[in-house]
Design a protein around this motif. Sequence first.
Motif, PDB file in Angstrom:
ATOM      1  N   PRO A 139       0.835  -1.202   0.000  1.00  0.00           N
ATOM      2  CA  PRO A 139       0.000   0.000   0.000  1.00  0.00           C
ATOM      3  C   PRO A 139       0.872   1.255   0.000  1.00  0.00           C
ATOM      4  CG  PRO A 139      -0.764  -1.555   1.652  1.00  0.00           C
ATOM      5  CD  PRO A 139       0.531  -2.088   1.139  1.00  0.00           C
ATOM      6  N   ALA A 140       0.423   2.291  -0.696  1.00  0.00           N
ATOM      7  CA  ALA A 140       1.259   3.475  -0.926  1.00  0.00           C
ATOM      8  C   ALA A 140       1.782   4.096   0.371  1.00  0.00           C
ATOM      9  CB  ALA A 140       0.461   4.502  -1.722  1.00  0.00           C
ATOM     10  N   ALA A 141       0.883   4.315   1.354  1.00  0.00           N
ATOM     11  CA  ALA A 141       1.307   4.995   2.575  1.00  0.00           C
ATOM     12  C   ALA A 141       2.388   4.197   3.294  1.00  0.00           C
ATOM     13  CB  ALA A 141       0.108   5.212   3.496  1.00  0.00           C
ATOM     14  N   GLU A 142       2.273   2.883   3.225  1.00  0.00           N
ATOM     15  CA  GLU A 142       3.231   2.011   3.895  1.00  0.00           C
ATOM     16  C   GLU A 142       4.607   2.065   3.217  1.00  0.00           C
ATOM     17  OE1 GLU A 142       2.621  -2.439   4.308  1.00  0.00           O
ATOM     18  OE2 GLU A 142       0.899  -1.617   5.413  1.00  0.00           O
ATOM     19  N   VAL A 143       4.598   1.908   1.901  1.00  0.00           N
ATOM     20  CA  VAL A 143       5.866   1.863   1.172  1.00  0.00           C
ATOM     21  C   VAL A 143       6.580   3.208   1.253  1.00  0.00           C
ATOM     22  CG1 VAL A 143       6.928   1.585  -1.097  1.00  0.00           C
ATOM     23  CG2 VAL A 143       5.072   0.061  -0.392  1.00  0.00           C
ATOM     24  N   LEU A 144       5.808   4.306   1.118  1.00  0.00           N
ATOM     25  CA  LEU A 144       6.447   5.628   1.102  1.00  0.00           C
ATOM     26  C   LEU A 144       7.029   5.994   2.467  1.00  0.00           C
ATOM     27  CD1 LEU A 144       3.876   7.494  -1.157  1.00  0.00           C
ATOM     28  CD2 LEU A 144       6.210   6.866  -1.748  1.00  0.00           C
ATOM     29  N   ALA A 145       6.480   5.414   3.543  1.00  0.00           N
ATOM     30  CA  ALA A 145       6.992   5.724   4.881  1.00  0.00           C
ATOM     31  C   ALA A 145       8.042   4.711   5.333  1.00  0.00           C
ATOM     32  CB  ALA A 145       5.834   5.760   5.883  1.00  0.00           C
ATOM     33  N   ASP A 146       8.466   3.862   4.402  1.00  0.00           N
ATOM     34  CA  ASP A 146       9.464   2.852   4.741  1.00  0.00           C
ATOM     35  C   ASP A 146      10.858   3.417   4.457  1.00  0.00           C
ATOM     36  OD1 ASP A 146      11.139   0.755   4.998  1.00  0.00           O
ATOM     37  OD2 ASP A 146      10.057  -0.602   3.661  1.00  0.00           O
ATOM     38  N   PRO A 147      11.661   3.646   5.511  1.00  0.00           N
ATOM     39  CA  PRO A 147      12.985   4.244   5.295  1.00  0.00           C
ATOM     40  C   PRO A 147      13.859   3.402   4.367  1.00  0.00           C
ATOM     41  CG  PRO A 147      12.450   4.135   7.633  1.00  0.00           C
ATOM     42  CD  PRO A 147      11.414   3.341   6.918  1.00  0.00           C
ATOM     43  N   ALA A 148      13.681   2.107   4.413  1.00  0.00           N
ATOM     44  CA  ALA A 148      14.514   1.236   3.594  1.00  0.00           C
ATOM     45  C   ALA A 148      14.224   1.416   2.111  1.00  0.00           C
ATOM     46  CB  ALA A 148      14.295  -0.227   3.992  1.00  0.00           C
ATOM     47  N   ALA A 149      12.998   1.847   1.791  1.00  0.00           N
ATOM     48  CA  ALA A 149      12.623   1.984   0.385  1.00  0.00           C
ATOM     49  C   ALA A 149      12.748   3.420  -0.101  1.00  0.00           C
ATOM     50  CB  ALA A 149      11.188   1.488   0.184  1.00  0.00           C
ATOM     51  N   ALA A 150      13.087   4.353   0.811  1.00  0.00           N
ATOM     52  CA  ALA A 150      13.086   5.768   0.456  1.00  0.00           C
ATOM     53  C   ALA A 150      14.209   6.107  -0.508  1.00  0.00           C
ATOM     54  CB  ALA A 150      13.214   6.615   1.721  1.00  0.00           C
ATOM     55  N   GLY A 151      13.945   7.028  -1.395  1.00  0.00           N
ATOM     56  CA  GLY A 151      14.929   7.454  -2.377  1.00  0.00           C
ATOM     57  C   GLY A 151      15.854   8.507  -1.803  1.00  0.00           C
ATOM     58  N   PRO A 152      16.797   8.976  -2.622  1.00  0.00           N
ATOM     59  CA  PRO A 152      17.748   9.979  -2.151  1.00  0.00           C
ATOM     60  C   PRO A 152      17.146  11.390  -2.166  1.00  0.00           C
ATOM     61  CG  PRO A 152      18.192   9.437  -4.423  1.00  0.00           C
ATOM     62  CD  PRO A 152      17.042   8.571  -3.996  1.00  0.00           C
ATOM     63  N   GLY A 153      17.766  12.322  -1.443  1.00  0.00           N
ATOM     64  CA  GLY A 153      17.409  13.738  -1.471  1.00  0.00           C
ATOM     65  C   GLY A 153      15.952  13.999  -1.181  1.00  0.00           C
ATOM     66  N   ARG A 154      15.346  14.874  -1.968  1.00  0.00           N
ATOM     67  CA  ARG A 154      13.960  15.261  -1.740  1.00  0.00           C
ATOM     68  C   ARG A 154      12.980  14.148  -2.104  1.00  0.00           C
ATOM     69  NH1 ARG A 154      12.952  20.049   0.053  1.00  0.00           N
ATOM     70  NH2 ARG A 154      10.742  19.619  -0.137  1.00  0.00           N
ATOM     71  N   GLU A 155      13.487  13.077  -2.687  1.00  0.00           N
ATOM     72  CA  GLU A 155      12.589  12.001  -3.102  1.00  0.00           C
ATOM     73  C   GLU A 155      11.947  11.310  -1.916  1.00  0.00           C
ATOM     74  OE1 GLU A 155      13.966   9.115  -5.778  1.00  0.00           O
ATOM     75  OE2 GLU A 155      14.524  10.565  -7.321  1.00  0.00           O
ATOM     76  N   ALA A 156      12.660  11.259  -0.776  1.00  0.00           N
ATOM     77  CA  ALA A 156      12.112  10.587   0.385  1.00  0.00           C
ATOM     78  C   ALA A 156      11.009  11.443   0.989  1.00  0.00           C
ATOM     79  CB  ALA A 156      13.213  10.345   1.414  1.00  0.00           C
ATOM     80  N   GLY A 157       9.924  10.809   1.360  1.00  0.00           N
ATOM     81  CA  GLY A 157       8.829  11.559   1.965  1.00  0.00           C
ATOM     82  C   GLY A 157       7.642  10.660   2.192  1.00  0.00           C
ATOM     83  N   ALA A 158       6.982  10.857   3.322  1.00  0.00           N
ATOM     84  CA  ALA A 158       5.818  10.040   3.641  1.00  0.00           C
ATOM     85  C   ALA A 158       4.550  10.780   3.240  1.00  0.00           C
ATOM     86  CB  ALA A 158       5.802   9.735   5.131  1.00  0.00           C
ATOM     87  N   VAL A 159       3.450  10.064   3.173  1.00  0.00           N
ATOM     88  CA  VAL A 159       2.170  10.729   2.942  1.00  0.00           C
ATOM     89  C   VAL A 159       1.284  10.544   4.165  1.00  0.00           C
ATOM     90  CG1 VAL A 159       2.188  10.598   0.432  1.00  0.00           C
ATOM     91  CG2 VAL A 159       1.242   8.702   1.758  1.00  0.00           C
ATOM     92  N   ILE A 160       0.543  11.574   4.495  1.00  0.00           N
ATOM     93  CA  ILE A 160      -0.437  11.438   5.565  1.00  0.00           C
ATOM     94  C   ILE A 160      -1.787  11.899   5.026  1.00  0.00           C
ATOM     95  CG2 ILE A 160       1.224  11.803   7.431  1.00  0.00           C
ATOM     96  CD1 ILE A 160       0.145  14.642   7.676  1.00  0.00           C
ATOM     97  N   GLU A 161      -2.840  11.431   5.666  1.00  0.00           N
ATOM     98  CA  GLU A 161      -4.165  11.862   5.246  1.00  0.00           C
ATOM     99  C   GLU A 161      -4.702  12.865   6.246  1.00  0.00           C
ATOM    100  OE1 GLU A 161      -6.833   8.820   4.079  1.00  0.00           O
ATOM    101  OE2 GLU A 161      -5.437   8.048   2.572  1.00  0.00           O
ATOM    102  N   ALA A 162      -5.378  13.878   5.739  1.00  0.00           N
ATOM    103  CA  ALA A 162      -5.892  14.938   6.594  1.00  0.00           C
ATOM    104  C   ALA A 162      -7.232  15.414   6.047  1.00  0.00           C
ATOM    105  CB  ALA A 162      -4.909  16.101   6.643  1.00  0.00           C
ATOM    106  N   THR A 163      -8.038  16.038   6.929  1.00  0.00           N
ATOM    107  CA  THR A 163      -9.335  16.555   6.518  1.00  0.00           C
ATOM    108  C   THR A 163      -9.336  18.071   6.666  1.00  0.00           C
ATOM    109  OG1 THR A 163     -10.289  14.537   7.394  1.00  0.00           O
ATOM    110  CG2 THR A 163     -11.817  16.324   6.896  1.00  0.00           C
ATOM    111  N   VAL A 164      -9.886  18.762   5.668  1.00  0.00           N
ATOM    112  CA  VAL A 164      -9.956  20.224   5.753  1.00  0.00           C
ATOM    113  C   VAL A 164     -10.917  20.592   6.877  1.00  0.00           C
ATOM    114  CG1 VAL A 164     -10.565  22.343   4.544  1.00  0.00           C
ATOM    115  CG2 VAL A 164      -9.489  20.449   3.305  1.00  0.00           C
ATOM    116  N   ALA A 165     -10.428  21.400   7.869  1.00  0.00           N
ATOM    117  CA  ALA A 165     -11.261  21.779   9.009  1.00  0.00           C
ATOM    118  C   ALA A 165     -11.846  23.175   8.827  1.00  0.00           C
ATOM    119  CB  ALA A 165     -10.446  21.718  10.293  1.00  0.00           C
TER     120      ALA A 165
END
Lengths: 232, 364
Positions: free
Chosen positions: B216-242
């Motif tokens: 699943p995207a959120a899991e893979v993107l937050a996995d340090p072992a799979a993260a790319g170099p430089g600005r490529e690394a980054g996790a995704v979070i879900e949020a609701t407009v308040a």
Amino acid sequence: MADWLSPAEWDALRLSLRVSFWATLVSLPFGLLVAHALARWRFPGHGLLNGLVHLPLVLPPVVTGYLLLLTFGRRGWVGQWLDQWFGIVFAFRWTGAVLAAAIMAFPLMVRAIRLSVEAVDPRLEQAAGTLGASGPWVWATVTLPLILPGVIAGAVLAFAKAMGEFGATITFVSNIPGQTQTLPSAIYSFLQVPGGEAPAARLVVISVVVAMSALVASEWLARRAMRRVQGR
Amino acid sequence: MSLSVALRHRFAGFSLDVSIDAPPGVTVLFGHSGSGKSTVLNAVAGLLRPNAGRVVVDGTVLTDTARRIHLPPHRRRLGVIFQDGRLFPHLTVRQNLRYGRWFSPRAARRTAEAAVVEMLGIGSLLDRAPATLSGGERQRVAIGRALLAEPRLILADEPLSALDDDRKAEILPYLERLRDDWRVPMLYVSHSPAEVARIATTVVMLDAGRITRMGPAAEVLADPAAAGPGREAGAVIEATVAAHHPDGVTELRAGGRPLFLPTLAAPPGTRLRLRIAAADVMLARGQPQGLSALNILPGIVESVTDRGGAVLVRLSTGAGPILSRITRRSALQLGIAPGEALTAIVKSVAHDAADVGRAPRDDA
């Protein structure tokens, strides 16, 4: 309006138009096929086919006519067979003039079509395939519309070349008034007799007009089709 | 939808060996050029015959080398969106849109042309020629053309890579709508982490012809072992407009924590997916005071991974896991170790406009 040309001159003009029309029409499918083969397909004998197609362009026309006579004449190996089985005779008939004109004009037609086929982006045809179009449909809906300018230019060029064909025609089917005497043959005949300069001059003018119109028309049609193809 | 792909293929100096079972939604094949992702897509599309393999979509076998089955592209009913659009130059936009429809089986024609035109906002372009369209417009038409062919699956081959950043931001919402409103299953090839963060529900990471990570995207993107170099690394979070505040700030809620972004166009209640680049996250002990940064998330360190000179810290926060890239020296000075409570200071949530997208539906 017909009296500014003698009946013999009219016959020559009509015959030339008819011969050129059929020569163009009959060679068009072959021209498309050979142009595709040369542009797209890789096969043994590719170079040989290319050479063969262009041969009439570099051979003396009289040689081409003589080879046609040897092959398609009544005693020729193909001519004999065609006569026997299908009753088709080329020698000394207007159909022979069509064959001679078609072969002489073929290289010009193939060159024009081949260039346009090479200009088609195969990735567009691939895209059409992914959208569900089978090979023949891809050709009819993508390839053909895209090469149309080249096809038109090639056909009109071939027509003009057929109108002017002389050497191969006179060698293969002779110069029989009303049957195989095309425009150039008629001009040649008129120039052989005293007092023939006037009719010859009239036919020369007609030849020039027809050739020029064909070139202008081909340019115009090709440009129109090109605009359509590029969507402007 | 189900897509199952198993392929083995060799080129000169390159071999591909992958096996993918994609769940519904958007499966992104992610990797650098030469990783083999386009080869996989071409094999699924039927544009490449693999040395060995099997491709099955919705129970229909498209390729099975063991049984000598290899359907030609036109019999696969897959819509391909190419990198360069590949609109037919001699046809109008309308004729382009209808091209694939004409070849689709009558019984499968469920997609209404009007709805597609409306969704993509191309109503005013219908009589135009492709040559007169902008890059972004062309790609929108290409999406519509693929969709109207009633495909079992849409294959997108880096559909945004020929566009500049503004045009990318223009097209991404349409791809999200395809995913969320139209529920079109997609196999999507990309080398851009931002794109992956925006539209993937499943990520397949490829490197040198092998799968290095899949999930699943959120899991893979937050996995340090799979993260790319430089600005490529980054996790995704879900949020609701308040709420939208009058001082030009939009307040979001992510797992009960407030996040503040420059004003967004989305109405309150909208669920968003945000990409937070690891390089934009600082770490602090305790509650930092007097900071200009608005976004502060307390969390627990889950892992500390050494990545080429820098350290990637994975922090579990109320908003979900996030990644932070810090120097090795900072990591030592702070004495960061798994299990410790730290505060993440997010310098900027969603650095680029393209980093804010709609959240995919849970059931997608």
